[in-house]
Design an enzyme around this catalytic site. Sequence first.
Site, short mmCIF file in Angstrom:
data_model
loop_
_atom_site.label_atom_id
_atom_site.label_comp_id
_atom_site.label_asym_id
_atom_site.label_seq_id
_atom_site.Cartn_x
_atom_site.Cartn_y
_atom_site.Cartn_z
N SER A 241 -5.14 -10.47 6.60
CA SER A 241 -3.92 -9.32 6.32
C SER A 241 -3.04 -10.42 5.73
O SER A 241 -3.06 -11.88 5.67
CB SER A 241 -3.20 -9.01 7.60
OG SER A 241 -2.21 -8.06 7.38
N CYS A 242 -1.98 -9.92 4.89
CA CYS A 242 -0.83 -10.66 4.44
C CYS A 242 0.34 -9.90 4.27
O CYS A 242 0.70 -8.97 5.05
CB CYS A 242 -1.40 -11.27 2.96
SG CYS A 242 -1.63 -10.07 1.81
N GLY A 243 1.17 -10.19 3.11
CA GLY A 243 2.36 -9.41 3.01
C GLY A 243 2.01 -7.78 2.34
O GLY A 243 2.39 -6.77 3.01
N GLY A 245 -1.48 -7.46 0.68
CA GLY A 245 -2.99 -7.27 0.56
C GLY A 245 -3.54 -8.11 -0.61
O GLY A 245 -4.51 -8.01 -1.28
N TRP A 270 0.93 -6.22 5.94
CA TRP A 270 2.27 -6.26 6.73
C TRP A 270 3.39 -5.50 6.30
O TRP A 270 3.96 -4.61 6.94
CB TRP A 270 2.71 -7.68 6.81
CG TRP A 270 3.80 -7.62 7.98
CD1 TRP A 270 5.13 -7.59 7.93
CD2 TRP A 270 3.32 -7.77 9.45
NE1 TRP A 270 5.57 -7.62 9.36
CE2 TRP A 270 4.57 -7.64 10.01
CE3 TRP A 270 2.45 -7.69 10.21
CZ2 TRP A 270 4.55 -7.78 11.58
CZ3 TRP A 270 2.29 -7.68 11.69
CH2 TRP A 270 3.53 -7.50 12.14
#
Length: 282
Positions: A241-243, A245, A270
Amino acid sequence: MSAIQLSSPIVSTEWLAENIHHPDLVVLDASWFLPNTPRYAVQEWKEKRIPNAQYFDFDKKIADPESELPHMLPSEALFSQSVEELGISASSVVIVYDSQGIFSAPRVWWMFRAMGHQQVAVLDGGLPAWEAKGYELQSGEPAPIDKGTFSATLLPEWVIDADTLNSKLEAPQTQVFDARPAARFYGTQPEPRQGVRSGHMPGAKSLPFGQLLEDGHFLPVEQLTQRFDALSDVDEQHIFSCGSGVTACILALAAEMAGRKKLTVYDGSWTEWGSKLKYPVV
């Protein structure tokens, strides 16, 4: 001319220079910049690109038009139609780069893998490395290309939605990795998007994507393996996961280089998780 086969999910500038005129090779510029960055990827591609590179717009064009979330994975039909227009067929060897070294190109590598295409790799070091070696560059309007023939088949193991991820947070042999900067993971720095909570998923581990790179290149495989060995078992399901994708796919690509096989990207990342109160945040 003999067929080319990829032996790694990344290739060097030297490899690309040797193979750039192969009829099966398609080069894609996947440059993308964070919102509010005063740079325009399509314009930069027209001004300076690797010869015959097509522009892959995963933010506006090759994305789910119905989603309220940014650049979500499109349908099989939209993906197939879009990559055919870029001259890509089932037999194509696809090389993806971006203008920041390693940033947004892994997102497109992941999209192709999720859509069932194996012969795809990222140019290590991207356009800066290509230019630094003095290789040929191209500018101006691109020449017309022949349409390809491509039929995508979504492989569900490569992508996960929020509800499914929520049900797996405490599952054995599953580890979530968060590619955002550590300050955002621990909630000491606010999220850049309005209405998105700070913090991280229960049980997630922080692995900022920059820790896997050096000077726009991936770290050597041995070092990548050490990073992942310190955080997970090789046989675990790895969920990234990240901000929004994009940089999660840097982790996914590095994990494949480190010998991990069970790789999944949380596409909503996120932006989705932190904005919906039904999902737990630590």
